[in-house]
Design an enzyme around this catalytic site. Structure first.
Site, PDB file in Angstrom:
ATOM      1  N   GLY A 229      40.388  44.156  54.339  1.00  0.00           N
ATOM      2  CA  GLY A 229      39.082  44.686  54.711  1.00  0.00           C
ATOM      3  C   GLY A 229      39.107  46.062  55.334  1.00  0.00           C
ATOM      4  N   GLY A 231      39.763  48.705  53.691  1.00  0.00           N
ATOM      5  CA  GLY A 231      39.268  49.663  52.718  1.00  0.00           C
ATOM      6  C   GLY A 231      40.319  50.188  51.750  1.00  0.00           C
ATOM      7  N   HIS A 449      31.400  26.719  84.535  1.00  0.00           N
ATOM      8  CA  HIS A 449      32.627  27.204  83.899  1.00  0.00           C
ATOM      9  C   HIS A 449      32.444  28.650  83.420  1.00  0.00           C
ATOM     10  CE1 HIS A 449      36.224  26.532  81.187  1.00  0.00           C
ATOM     11  NE2 HIS A 449      35.656  27.565  80.584  1.00  0.00           N
ATOM     12  N   GLU A 450      31.368  28.893  82.686  1.00  0.00           N
ATOM     13  CA  GLU A 450      31.153  30.243  82.158  1.00  0.00           C
ATOM     14  C   GLU A 450      30.905  31.240  83.286  1.00  0.00           C
ATOM     15  OE1 GLU A 450      31.904  31.027  79.258  1.00  0.00           O
ATOM     16  OE2 GLU A 450      32.079  28.981  78.511  1.00  0.00           O
ATOM     17  N   HIS A 453      34.196  32.351  84.637  1.00  0.00           N
ATOM     18  CA  HIS A 453      34.803  33.433  83.851  1.00  0.00           C
ATOM     19  C   HIS A 453      34.145  34.753  84.207  1.00  0.00           C
ATOM     20  CE1 HIS A 453      37.300  31.157  81.153  1.00  0.00           C
ATOM     21  NE2 HIS A 453      36.298  30.467  80.635  1.00  0.00           N
TER      22      HIS A 453
HETATM   23  P1  ADP Z   1      40.759  45.868  51.326  1.00  0.00           P
HETATM   24  O1  ADP Z   1      41.012  46.180  49.915  1.00  0.00           O
HETATM   25  O2  ADP Z   1      41.530  46.720  52.284  1.00  0.00           O
HETATM   26  O3  ADP Z   1      40.897  44.427  51.687  1.00  0.00           O
HETATM   27  P2  ADP Z   1      38.155  46.687  50.600  1.00  0.00           P
HETATM   28  O4  ADP Z   1      38.416  48.068  50.154  1.00  0.00           O
HETATM   29  O5  ADP Z   1      38.021  45.672  49.535  1.00  0.00           O
HETATM   30  O6  ADP Z   1      39.250  46.212  51.644  1.00  0.00           O
HETATM   31  O7  ADP Z   1      36.873  46.681  51.534  1.00  0.00           O
HETATM   32  C1  ADP Z   1      35.809  45.805  51.349  1.00  0.00           C
HETATM   33  C2  ADP Z   1      34.498  46.462  51.647  1.00  0.00           C
HETATM   34  O8  ADP Z   1      34.420  46.804  53.015  1.00  0.00           O
HETATM   35  C3  ADP Z   1      34.318  47.745  50.912  1.00  0.00           C
HETATM   36  O9  ADP Z   1      33.744  47.538  49.660  1.00  0.00           O
HETATM   37  C4  ADP Z   1      33.402  48.533  51.811  1.00  0.00           C
HETATM   38  O10 ADP Z   1      32.076  48.172  51.614  1.00  0.00           O
HETATM   39  C5  ADP Z   1      33.815  48.064  53.183  1.00  0.00           C
HETATM   40  N1  ADP Z   1      34.794  48.968  53.793  1.00  0.00           N
HETATM   41  C6  ADP Z   1      36.056  48.661  54.114  1.00  0.00           C
HETATM   42  N2  ADP Z   1      36.686  49.710  54.668  1.00  0.00           N
HETATM   43  C7  ADP Z   1      35.800  50.717  54.691  1.00  0.00           C
HETATM   44  C8  ADP Z   1      35.855  52.080  55.150  1.00  0.00           C
HETATM   45  N3  ADP Z   1      36.972  52.574  55.683  1.00  0.00           N
HETATM   46  N4  ADP Z   1      34.759  52.823  55.009  1.00  0.00           N
HETATM   47  C9  ADP Z   1      33.643  52.322  54.469  1.00  0.00           C
HETATM   48  N5  ADP Z   1      33.526  51.060  54.022  1.00  0.00           N
HETATM   49  C10 ADP Z   1      34.579  50.250  54.124  1.00  0.00           C
HETATM   50 ZN    ZN Z   2      36.417  28.962  79.283  1.00  0.00          ZN
END
Ligand code: ADP
Ligand code: ZN
Ligand code: MG
Length: 641
Positions: A229, A231, A449-450, A453
């Site tokens: 993710g 890019g 609890h919260e 924290h």
């Molecule tokens: P990877 O291949 O590294 O797993 P992707 O290129 O498939 O990630 O990214 C998935 C989507 O996330 C892209 O289509 C885009 O919409 C968004 N995204 C990820 N990185 C970027 C970035 N650096 N700039 C803009 N959009 C991004």
């Molecule tokens: Zn906790």
């Protein structure tokens, strides 16, 4: 072209065809009633038959109709009965009009039958047990013909681009080539270093002479390394888009095919196509699926097909040079499991890190994606970037989309800051489960609890500021949540900060102890995280005075432990005495911080109780509220914690 899916498809149709044929065959058989042989003989005796056919193993008889020699009795209306058989009708085949309706299986070589037939004066004939030619045609050849016609029709429809059935065994070249990639570097944000590195590839593709003149060789393969993710795929496309060259892509998983040899054939096809279209980019996504280190299959063992494909890839990469203008980009999130042979000079010798974006990068990415979304004035992308440390590009794209979905659900025309807020909460903590019923006692424990924290997190120096506290239960088993987000991206942490973090983690349990004098199960995850952090302080960061600055943790893989590691267990490089000391030190840290957390809560007991009742009523409190009392108190008592 017959890959696994198609084979299954074909098999399915063959089976359907067979069932169809069988049913058809059954239905074309005349409606003959089978009776026991004894009954058949009784019927012969009783003169029930007008005609009998005697076969080797079966006998057939026809009842009804006109007896030979009788006058035909034609009714004025209704169907004409079949004509009476005559003595010279001794055809062995069963004509359509003259068919039997009773059948029996002969009991082994019964010779009496003929005598009985003579006695009863029934016309009989022998029968060769073989279906007539028309029947054969109808019941087998015709449906088969239909099937084959249908089959050809289906194959033609499936095998697009003029590939016939006969391409069996040849690899199906389904490599997605794109000529006009619209993605450019503008669409990728927050990964400036990677873009700079790739700019060189773009320049080379656009003016190769510039490099050739000096004798500079561009790397054949560039490996994009980064978490999912970030890019990588997007960047590869952007390179093709910027350089205006065709973009061929195939994923590592696609390479590995069920049929032996097809994977390797695909590699050849890919390179053949690429060379035809040079200059161009060949992008192999998820290279790790293909290029896994040979022999590092772990417990699952190797995979011959994958190795063959990998070898073919290596051979192809060696076999062409960059003067052809083909550049190979590949992406992986696990570079350490790649076969070292892939990383040798002349192959993927250049690695580009596609890193997680920092705050400015996140802002830039949000801006890219905000182009497609109607954002209202009150959305501050800078603040959103600040609230989302650790988010990668795909997360941020998803975030804006979630916010847009929420806005659309409201029927609004714009995405507001509130939508974005809720989208962040949703992504970080899962869906709110508003209507889950929690009994009042539990709710009270959760609130304390919260608050524990929150108050400890606000009062200790170094802990991340508390953003808000909520007791709305969420998915993933959280009954309440205290949001603490750093104000900036952090790459280092001091000992004080780590201790503060541990204290804040223990704040929940400490509050339970202070207010109820008893622990609940709600702190299990907090304890695990606090203990892990304390152990890391001792064995990884050398922060224990007793043990000194010695690294005691086994070498850990930055990205992923291989199955072999898990199987063999980690090596221990110290004696039992040191192991005991480590345990003692970890214990000291955790217990010390627990005491500290309890003290903080006790010294703010009144305020905490007040905030808890607000929390129980409103379900969510802003972090500022918590900080306020914390600051006041510290000033009042003058004590520094
Ligand atoms: P990877 O291949 O590294 O797993 P992707 O290129 O498939 O990630 O990214 C998935 C989507 O996330 C892209 O289509 C885009 O919409 C968004 N995204 C990820 N990185 C970027 C970035 N650096 N700039 C803009 N959009 C991004
Ligand atoms: Zn906790
Ligand atoms: Mg990808």
């Amino acid at each position: 072209m017959l890959d696994n899916r198609k084979l299954k498809f074909t098999l399915f149709y063959v089976i359907v065809a067979l069932i169809f044929l069988w049913m058809l065959n059954k239905s074309f058989r005349p409606g003959v009633k089978t009776v026991p042989y004894s009954k058949f003989k009784q019927m012969v005796k009783a003169g029930a038959f007008t005609q009998v056919w005697v076969g080797e193993t079966e006998v057939f008889g026809r009842t009804g109709g006109n007896k030979p020699g009788t006058v035909q009795n034609i009714p004025s209306n209704g169907p004409t009965p079949p004509p009476a058989p005559t003595e010279n009708d001794n055809s062995s085949s069963l004509s359509f009009w003259n068919r039997p309706n009773v059948k029996a299986i002969r009991v082994g070589g019964d010779k009496d039958l003929v005598a009985q037939l003579d006695k009863a004066g029934i016309i009989y004939s022998g029968r060769i047990e073989q279906p007539g030619i028309i029947e054969t045609l109808l019941s087998w050849i015709l449906p088969l013909g239909i099937m084959i016609a249908f089959w050809f029709y289906m194959m033609k429809r499936m095998g697009q681009a003029g590939q016939g059935v006969m391409a069996f065994g040849k690899s199906r070249v389904k490599i997605h080539g794109e000529n006009d990639v619209e993605t450019g570097f503008d669409d990728v944000a927050g990964v400036d270093e990677a873009k700079e590195e790739l700019q060189e590839v773009v320049t080379f593709l656009m003016e190769p002479q510039r490099y050739a003149r000096i004798g500079a060789r561009i790397p054949k393969g560039v490996l994009l390394v980064g978490l999912p993710g970030t890019g990588k795929t997007l960047l590869a496309r952007a390179v093709a888009g910027e350089a205006h060259v065709p973009f061929f892509t195939i994923s590592g998983a696609e390479f590995v095919e069920m049929f032996v040899g097809v994977g390797a054939a695909r590699v050849r096809d890919l390179f053949a196509q690429a060379e035809k279209n040079a200059p161009c980019i060949v992008f192999i996504d998820e290279l790790d699926a293909l290029g896994k280190s040979r022999g590092a299959g772990g417990l699952t063992g190797g995979n011959d097909e994958r190795e063959q494909t990998l070898n073919q890839l290596l051979v192809q990469m060696d076999g062409f040079d960059t003067t052809t203008g083909v550049i190979i980009l590949a992406a992986t999130n696990r570079p350490e499991i790649l076969d070292p042979a892939l990383l040798r000079p002349g192959r993927f010798d250049r690695q580009v890190l596609v890193d997680k974006p920092d705050r400015a990068g996140r802002r830039a990415i949000l801006e890219v994606h905000a182009r497609d979304v109607e954002l209202s004035e009150d959305v501050d992308l800078d603040e959103v970037a600040a609230r989302t440390p650790g988010f990668v590009g795909a997360d941020l794209a998803n975030l804006l989309n979630e916010a847009a979905l929420l806005a659309a659900r409201r029927g609004a025309d714009e995405v507001t800051g509130l939508d974005v807020d809720r989208a962040i909460d949703r992504i970080v903590a899962g869906l709110e489960k508003k209507n889950r019923l929690i009994n009042p006692t539990e709710r009270k424990i959760v609130a304390h609890h919260e608050m524990g924290h929150a108050i400890v997190g606000s009062c200790v120096p170094g802990a991340d500021p508390v953003q808000k506290v909520t007791i709305v239960p969420r998915g993933m088993g959280a009954l309440g949540l205290t949001w603490q987000t750093p104000t900036e991206d952090r790459y280092l942490m001091t000992k004080t900060e780590l201790e503060g973090k541990i204290a804040a983690l223990l704040g929940g349990r400490a509050a339970e102890l202070v207010f109820f004098g008893e622990a609940s199960t709600g702190a299990a995850n907090d304890l695990a995280r606090a203990t892990d952090a304390a152990r890391a302080m001792v064995v990884e960061y050398g922060m224990s005075d007793t043990l000194g600055p010695i690294r005691l943790a086994p070498e850990r893989n930055a990205f992923l432990q291989t199955p072999a590691d898990m199987f063999l267990g980690s090596r221990k490089e110290y004696g039992d005495k040191v192991a005991d000391t480590i345990d003692q030190e970890v214990r000291n840290i955790v217990e010390g911080q627990m005491e500290r957390a309890k003290k903080i809560i006790e010294s703010h007991r009144q305020d905490v109780a007040k905030l808890v009742s607000v929390l129980l009523e409103k379900e969510t409190i802003d972090g500022d509220e918590v900080r306020k009392i914390c600051n006041n108190r510290t000033k009042e008592s003058g004590s520094k914690i």
